[in-house]
Scaffold this motif. Sequence first.
Motif, short mmCIF file in Angstrom:
data_model
loop_
_atom_site.label_atom_id
_atom_site.label_comp_id
_atom_site.label_asym_id
_atom_site.label_seq_id
_atom_site.Cartn_x
_atom_site.Cartn_y
_atom_site.Cartn_z
N GLY A 39 16.79 50.71 -45.06
CA GLY A 39 17.91 51.63 -44.95
C GLY A 39 17.72 52.65 -43.84
O GLY A 39 18.69 53.02 -43.16
N ALA A 40 16.50 53.12 -43.64
CA ALA A 40 16.26 54.10 -42.58
C ALA A 40 16.47 53.47 -41.20
O ALA A 40 16.94 54.14 -40.27
N ASP A 41 16.13 52.18 -41.06
CA ASP A 41 16.35 51.50 -39.79
C ASP A 41 17.84 51.25 -39.56
O ASP A 41 18.32 51.29 -38.41
N LEU A 42 18.60 51.01 -40.62
CA LEU A 42 20.04 50.90 -40.49
C LEU A 42 20.65 52.22 -40.04
O LEU A 42 21.53 52.25 -39.16
N ALA A 43 20.19 53.32 -40.61
CA ALA A 43 20.69 54.64 -40.20
C ALA A 43 20.37 54.91 -38.73
O ALA A 43 21.22 55.42 -37.98
N ASP A 44 19.17 54.55 -38.31
CA ASP A 44 18.79 54.73 -36.91
C ASP A 44 19.68 53.90 -36.00
O ASP A 44 20.09 54.35 -34.92
N ALA A 45 20.00 52.67 -36.44
CA ALA A 45 20.88 51.82 -35.64
C ALA A 45 22.25 52.47 -35.47
O ALA A 45 22.82 52.48 -34.37
N ALA A 46 22.80 53.02 -36.55
CA ALA A 46 24.11 53.66 -36.48
C ALA A 46 24.10 54.84 -35.51
O ALA A 46 25.02 55.01 -34.70
N LEU A 47 23.04 55.65 -35.55
CA LEU A 47 22.96 56.80 -34.66
C LEU A 47 22.85 56.37 -33.20
O LEU A 47 23.43 56.99 -32.31
N ARG A 48 22.10 55.30 -32.95
CA ARG A 48 21.96 54.82 -31.58
C ARG A 48 23.28 54.27 -31.04
O ARG A 48 23.63 54.48 -29.87
N VAL A 49 24.02 53.57 -31.88
CA VAL A 49 25.32 53.06 -31.45
C VAL A 49 26.28 54.21 -31.17
O VAL A 49 27.00 54.22 -30.17
N LEU A 50 26.30 55.21 -32.04
CA LEU A 50 27.18 56.36 -31.83
C LEU A 50 26.86 57.10 -30.54
O LEU A 50 27.75 57.70 -29.92
N ARG B 94 21.74 43.59 -28.87
CA ARG B 94 22.43 44.80 -28.42
C ARG B 94 21.71 46.05 -28.92
O ARG B 94 21.60 47.04 -28.18
N LEU B 95 21.22 46.02 -30.16
CA LEU B 95 20.47 47.18 -30.66
C LEU B 95 19.14 47.34 -29.96
O LEU B 95 18.72 48.45 -29.64
N HIS B 96 18.44 46.23 -29.75
CA HIS B 96 17.14 46.33 -29.07
C HIS B 96 17.32 46.90 -27.67
O HIS B 96 16.45 47.65 -27.18
N ALA B 97 18.43 46.59 -27.02
CA ALA B 97 18.69 47.15 -25.69
C ALA B 97 18.89 48.66 -25.73
O ALA B 97 18.70 49.34 -24.70
N LEU B 98 19.23 49.19 -26.91
CA LEU B 98 19.37 50.63 -27.09
C LEU B 98 18.07 51.29 -27.53
O LEU B 98 18.05 52.48 -27.84
N GLY B 99 16.98 50.52 -27.57
CA GLY B 99 15.69 51.07 -27.98
C GLY B 99 15.40 50.98 -29.46
O GLY B 99 14.42 51.56 -29.93
N TRP B 100 16.23 50.28 -30.21
CA TRP B 100 16.04 50.15 -31.66
C TRP B 100 14.80 49.34 -31.94
O TRP B 100 14.62 48.24 -31.42
N ALA B 101 13.90 49.88 -32.76
CA ALA B 101 12.64 49.21 -33.09
C ALA B 101 12.40 49.37 -34.59
O ALA B 101 11.76 50.34 -35.02
N PRO B 102 12.90 48.45 -35.42
CA PRO B 102 12.75 48.58 -36.87
C PRO B 102 11.29 48.46 -37.30
O PRO B 102 10.44 47.96 -36.55
N GLY B 103 11.02 48.90 -38.54
CA GLY B 103 9.64 49.04 -38.99
C GLY B 103 8.93 47.78 -39.42
O GLY B 103 7.71 47.80 -39.61
N GLY B 104 9.65 46.67 -39.59
CA GLY B 104 9.01 45.40 -39.91
C GLY B 104 8.27 45.43 -41.23
O GLY B 104 8.55 46.22 -42.14
#
Length: 216
Positions: free
Chosen positions: A119-130, A181-191
């Motif tokens: 869930g925290a990685d989903l929140a980070d994704a939303a903020l990066r897209v915004l 598209r998310l990875h191009a925005l620097g998104w790096a989930p915790g795995g």
Amino acid sequence: DPQGFAAANLDGSLRLFQAARDSGVSRAVFLSSRAVHDGYPAGMALADDLPPAPTGLYGQIKAHVEAALAAMATPEFRTASLRPTGVYGPGLPQKWAGLIAGFRAGITPAPRVATEVHGADLADAALRVLADPDMRGSYNVSDLILDRRDLLKAVAQLTGCGTPLPQRADASVLRVPCCGRLHALGWAPGGRARLIQDLPRITADVLPDDIAARQG
């Protein structure tokens, strides 16, 4: 109640987005779902820009909201849709409550493998897209390929549970979202590291007394 479901989730969402646009909100992100991809063949890699192919009511409603929100977009009202896979993390209600409780009670579940995101990685994704000046279209949000066997093995190590583990499932049939598209925005989930880090809290959400007794 398909009509009631549509009224709440389609009509209600669109009224909310319309009100936001009319109030001067400049950006809106819709949490759609991997369910919009259910009509694609098993084992297919899912690109960010795939058109929806839902098979059930839930996915159909999500796809309708995606399209309607995109149609509302203007230079002053930027829109995008996130398509998250299964979302996990600590807190209640706990998505794995029945699975973990049943396992602790001696029930070996059927094999299953799925894609998951914290869930925290989903929140980070939303903020990066915004924050993206080129925010538009759809973005897949997925991190782990998680087999129940691996999840419950870790639960067993935490709790001392001796229930037999399920067999490993066939991961080749998964439709795995690609998140370019998310990875191009620097998104790096915790795995897996994030899963293992939070699994004691997740398990404690399901069996608080049992976990507290073992840790005490």
